[in-house]
Write a protein that holds these residues in place. Sequence first.
Motif, PDB file in Angstrom:
ATOM      1  N   VAL A   1      -1.618  -7.392  12.606  1.00  0.00           N
ATOM      2  CA  VAL A   1      -2.724  -8.090  13.178  1.00  0.00           C
ATOM      3  C   VAL A   1      -2.820  -9.594  12.651  1.00  0.00           C
ATOM      4  N   THR A   2      -2.495 -10.484  13.652  1.00  0.00           N
ATOM      5  CA  THR A   2      -2.500 -11.868  13.296  1.00  0.00           C
ATOM      6  C   THR A   2      -3.735 -12.549  13.971  1.00  0.00           C
ATOM      7  N   PRO A   3      -4.519 -13.202  12.923  1.00  0.00           N
ATOM      8  CA  PRO A   3      -5.542 -14.000  13.678  1.00  0.00           C
ATOM      9  C   PRO A   3      -5.045 -15.360  14.273  1.00  0.00           C
ATOM     10  N   VAL A   4      -5.957 -15.574  15.773  1.00  0.00           N
ATOM     11  CA  VAL A   4      -5.701 -16.238  16.329  1.00  0.00           C
ATOM     12  C   VAL A   4      -6.837 -17.251  16.470  1.00  0.00           C
ATOM     13  N   GLN A   5      -7.082 -18.369  16.307  1.00  0.00           N
ATOM     14  CA  GLN A   5      -8.162 -19.323  16.417  1.00  0.00           C
ATOM     15  C   GLN A   5      -8.366 -19.585  17.767  1.00  0.00           C
ATOM     16  N   PRO A   6      -9.776 -19.494  18.281  1.00  0.00           N
ATOM     17  CA  PRO A   6     -10.970 -19.435  17.232  1.00  0.00           C
ATOM     18  C   PRO A   6     -11.384 -18.025  17.063  1.00  0.00           C
ATOM     19  N   LEU A   7     -11.453 -16.927  17.835  1.00  0.00           N
ATOM     20  CA  LEU A   7     -11.893 -15.689  17.501  1.00  0.00           C
ATOM     21  C   LEU A   7     -10.922 -14.519  18.346  1.00  0.00           C
ATOM     22  N   SER A   8      -9.803 -14.587  18.170  1.00  0.00           N
ATOM     23  CA  SER A   8      -9.108 -13.572  18.908  1.00  0.00           C
ATOM     24  C   SER A   8      -7.942 -13.098  17.853  1.00  0.00           C
ATOM     25  N   PHE A   9      -7.515 -11.922  18.236  1.00  0.00           N
ATOM     26  CA  PHE A   9      -6.218 -11.522  17.482  1.00  0.00           C
ATOM     27  C   PHE A   9      -4.945 -11.084  18.004  1.00  0.00           C
ATOM     28  N   SER A  10      -3.886 -11.362  17.621  1.00  0.00           N
ATOM     29  CA  SER A  10      -2.649 -10.713  18.110  1.00  0.00           C
ATOM     30  C   SER A  10      -2.103  -9.544  17.535  1.00  0.00           C
ATOM     31  N   PHE A  11      -1.833  -8.696  18.224  1.00  0.00           N
ATOM     32  CA  PHE A  11      -1.203  -7.307  17.864  1.00  0.00           C
ATOM     33  C   PHE A  11       0.190  -7.252  17.905  1.00  0.00           C
ATOM     34  N   THR A  12       0.931  -6.820  16.825  1.00  0.00           N
ATOM     35  CA  THR A  12       2.519  -6.707  17.100  1.00  0.00           C
ATOM     36  C   THR A  12       2.797  -5.242  16.408  1.00  0.00           C
ATOM     37  N   THR A  13       3.334  -4.535  17.381  1.00  0.00           N
ATOM     38  CA  THR A  13       3.785  -3.133  16.677  1.00  0.00           C
ATOM     39  C   THR A  13       5.049  -3.409  16.011  1.00  0.00           C
ATOM     40  N   LEU A  14       5.305  -3.194  14.819  1.00  0.00           N
ATOM     41  CA  LEU A  14       6.388  -3.392  14.031  1.00  0.00           C
ATOM     42  C   LEU A  14       7.188  -1.954  14.159  1.00  0.00           C
ATOM     43  N   ASN A  15       6.577  -0.906  13.619  1.00  0.00           N
ATOM     44  CA  ASN A  15       7.262   0.589  14.025  1.00  0.00           C
ATOM     45  C   ASN A  15       6.461   1.463  14.602  1.00  0.00           C
ATOM     46  N   GLY A  16       6.951   1.772  15.821  1.00  0.00           N
ATOM     47  CA  GLY A  16       6.248   2.609  16.582  1.00  0.00           C
ATOM     48  C   GLY A  16       6.372   4.169  16.446  1.00  0.00           C
ATOM     49  N   SER A  17       7.188   4.389  15.523  1.00  0.00           N
ATOM     50  CA  SER A  17       7.688   5.875  15.420  1.00  0.00           C
ATOM     51  C   SER A  17       7.740   6.265  14.013  1.00  0.00           C
ATOM     52  N   VAL A  18       6.640   6.209  13.376  1.00  0.00           N
ATOM     53  CA  VAL A  18       6.494   6.629  11.960  1.00  0.00           C
ATOM     54  C   VAL A  18       5.787   8.107  12.042  1.00  0.00           C
ATOM     55  N   VAL A  19       6.515   8.952  11.424  1.00  0.00           N
ATOM     56  CA  VAL A  19       6.182  10.559  11.583  1.00  0.00           C
ATOM     57  C   VAL A  19       5.511  10.972  10.155  1.00  0.00           C
ATOM     58  N   ILE A  20       4.341  10.430   9.707  1.00  0.00           N
ATOM     59  CA  ILE A  20       3.716  10.823   8.369  1.00  0.00           C
ATOM     60  C   ILE A  20       2.214  11.543   8.561  1.00  0.00           C
ATOM     61  N   ASN A  21       2.071  12.632   8.054  1.00  0.00           N
ATOM     62  CA  ASN A  21       0.803  13.219   8.348  1.00  0.00           C
ATOM     63  C   ASN A  21      -0.213  12.671   7.697  1.00  0.00           C
ATOM     64  N   GLY A  22      -1.293  12.047   8.333  1.00  0.00           N
ATOM     65  CA  GLY A  22      -2.484  11.461   7.927  1.00  0.00           C
ATOM     66  C   GLY A  22      -2.276  10.227   7.172  1.00  0.00           C
ATOM     67  N   LEU A  23      -1.233   9.387   7.884  1.00  0.00           N
ATOM     68  CA  LEU A  23      -0.957   8.243   7.379  1.00  0.00           C
ATOM     69  C   LEU A  23      -2.265   7.065   7.537  1.00  0.00           C
ATOM     70  N   ASN A  24      -2.797   6.565   6.455  1.00  0.00           N
ATOM     71  CA  ASN A  24      -4.016   5.549   6.579  1.00  0.00           C
ATOM     72  C   ASN A  24      -4.385   5.170   5.209  1.00  0.00           C
ATOM     73  N   SER A  25      -5.400   4.301   5.222  1.00  0.00           N
ATOM     74  CA  SER A  25      -6.123   3.730   4.030  1.00  0.00           C
ATOM     75  C   SER A  25      -5.136   2.812   3.469  1.00  0.00           C
ATOM     76  N   LEU A  26      -4.356   1.777   4.530  1.00  0.00           N
ATOM     77  CA  LEU A  26      -3.394   0.800   3.981  1.00  0.00           C
ATOM     78  C   LEU A  26      -4.139  -0.223   2.944  1.00  0.00           C
ATOM     79  N   ALA A  27      -3.342  -0.559   2.023  1.00  0.00           N
ATOM     80  CA  ALA A  27      -3.649  -1.767   1.005  1.00  0.00           C
ATOM     81  C   ALA A  27      -2.368  -2.405   0.465  1.00  0.00           C
ATOM     82  N   ILE A  28      -2.480  -3.662   0.410  1.00  0.00           N
ATOM     83  CA  ILE A  28      -1.417  -4.310  -0.137  1.00  0.00           C
ATOM     84  C   ILE A  28      -1.333  -4.944  -1.680  1.00  0.00           C
ATOM     85  N   ASN A  29      -0.307  -4.837  -2.093  1.00  0.00           N
ATOM     86  CA  ASN A  29      -0.283  -5.605  -3.389  1.00  0.00           C
ATOM     87  C   ASN A  29       0.074  -7.117  -3.279  1.00  0.00           C
ATOM     88  N   ARG A  30      -0.855  -7.828  -3.461  1.00  0.00           N
ATOM     89  CA  ARG A  30      -0.648  -9.341  -3.111  1.00  0.00           C
ATOM     90  C   ARG A  30       0.629 -10.060  -3.948  1.00  0.00           C
TER      91      ARG A  30
END
Length: 744
Positions: free
Chosen positions: A533-562
């Motif tokens: 999800v990429t912010p687009v000024q001033p107040l919108s977002f662009s959604f890009t599906t990078l992988n549409g076929s991930v099969v993992i049960n309960g995949l959630n709580s994404l967080a990144i090591n910066r």
Amino acid sequence: MLKDKTTANYVVPNNDTLGDYITNNGLNTAYITANYGQDGITPNNNDGTDEPDVRDTDSDNTETDDTTEAGLTLSGVDANFDGMDDAILPPPSPTAIWQSGIVNTSTGTTFTSSANLLAYYPSYDGVEMDWRSSLSPDYGDAPAPYKSASHLSSTGLAQTYLGAVLPDFDTGDWGDGTDTNGDATDDDTVDDPTGGVDDEDGVTLPVLIGSATTYSVDVVATNTVATDSYLYAWIDWDNSNTFDKDELVDGGEITIPTGTVQQSQSLAWSTLPAIAQGTPYYVRVRITTESLADTATGSDEDPRSFGEVADGEVEDYRILTSQIDFGDAPDSTTGTANNDYQTTLANGGASHLLADTDGNNQVDITLGTAWDSDTGTLENTTATADDNDGTDDEDGVTLPSQAAPGDSIDIVVTVTKEASSTLNGLQLYAWMDWNADGVWDPATEAVVNQPIAAQGTLTFPTTVPTTATLGNVALRVRVCSTDTSCNSPLGQATDGEVEDYQFMVMNFPVNDVCDRFYVTQAASNPNYSFTAVTPVQPLSFSFTTLNGSVVINGLNSLAINRDTGVMYSTYINGAGNLAIVTTDRTGANFAPIGEARSDGNYTISNIANSISRTVTPGGALRLSGGFLNFPPPLSFPNMGTVSRDGTKYYVTHSSWRHYLIIDLPTMTFEAKPTPTALINNSTGALRTSADWAISEIDGNIYSVDLTGRNFEAGFTATLLEPTQPKLYILDPVSNTVTSENINF
């Protein structure tokens, strides 16, 4: 008919009349002193009263008459006047030459020598035919002052005994049941006494670990007699030199039904006193058709453990406590699975007994220099449980923490052998679970294979297979002498050491650019898409599906090591437990890194209802429901953020009363109660939306209520008029919450 000679130099009897036999108390005149050139023989009188044994129907004056005790049934008929009841020795056919025991057949052979007889008729010791031998009892061989236990012997086809070898007849210097070497092995010695065999084969004794609180053994029992037999077993846990009533196996007297053949019986002692390291403990196991009288109480000596019985067998053993080294690769369930190995004692993991052959308190063979024993229960997700328990003896192996498929790495192993050890040779083996299935395949995953190894620091170049599964895998390394075996990733060796290590197979590119955020979406679990999800000024977002076929049960709580760009997500593994998987900004590959385990006693519960989970130290958090959804499932986390230093992963669910602080280096978690200021009991959810993020400035966790209506519409997607939006700030150290109004 009475014969007094061995098969060799047999003296032919005279053709005596009935009167001759009466006069000589049943003896043929060829054998009385007057006619026999040596000393003659005197009829034995076992009970010392009334008639000699040959004419006494109850020669021992115990229990029943001799015929009944022998298990024989007489017809009362002797049609051919041979002195034997026809039920025992039927009249031969007119052409018979020799009558074969109690079976109505003829050998059709003329015997002209001792060898002829011994080749045809049963002979236990190869010296005398069985029915002409004096069979002494089978004795136990525990050392004095343990009391003697003995079982009268039999050569009959129907018997009750332990193991596969029939009991021998003990007439040696320990034939009174007293062991002479102190280790309860005298009865194990072949040809002691002459013709004796090692009949101590009925009991399998596992290693007794010093920390044990329970103990079990396997006993093989046979009972082919016409009545049930009874099995008894004691271990002298208090070292009182007696087998006491409270040391009898759980369940007490164990019935072995008639018709049992070579059947294994598992015997257990479920409550043990403190076990003394290096102390011998003696074991006695008995089987007999006699149901022995239970007259003892408490810690009194059990009279069933000593004395003579009419049949069966007794076996005595000595066991010593042992110090054992085990591995510590993750092993959360019976069997194997992804990132779930055979490590513990209960799951058949690899183990090495302490060996100090020269008695100088230095372990003979080690990986590195340190060695410590453990209980066979140590394991954790990062394969560091043995490092953190007692002495950190995991000092024998170095390797990179991670590499990509196709990379070359060096596995460096240090092997130490104590100079004065009497052990022979060295062996060194190692396996890497490249496909992450929880099984080290000796054929395809061996990275070190040295049946003849050297001491010192050894380097083994290894290439990570291009087909290696991404994620954490385990390395197991074993060293031992050539006097034992450690060429399998499982099983016990009598010396040496085992060490386990975690290794990460990962091909994620480092990318610390922070210009977008990422989400997972599921049309239906477990089918997810990974979206940028990429912010687009001033107040919108662009959604890009990078992988549409991930099969993992309960995949959630994404967080990144910066710093590294590695992303973490929770999911539900095959065991139904909370686990963690990693990916990168492309979402092309996902690498599981294992279960998170509890570091204490916690209960994680829902806000709206009574659904909860209780975890104990080392336990995983089960999210899936039980059988028929009882207990019901616990919602899997949907909020996650990683601390600025990349060590802490904070997760929760919008409906939980608690949040988890997962320590990523150790893969352990602490559960904290969510402060009440963040909880809205009326909606059964948190006041904020299903997301939060940590600040690299102050280390606090921020989440927002954009509508000011709490999460009132969060589960129903109802449009509600906003009121006062709020920013909630959670300090995870003090576990307190403050809030501020947000003004647009």
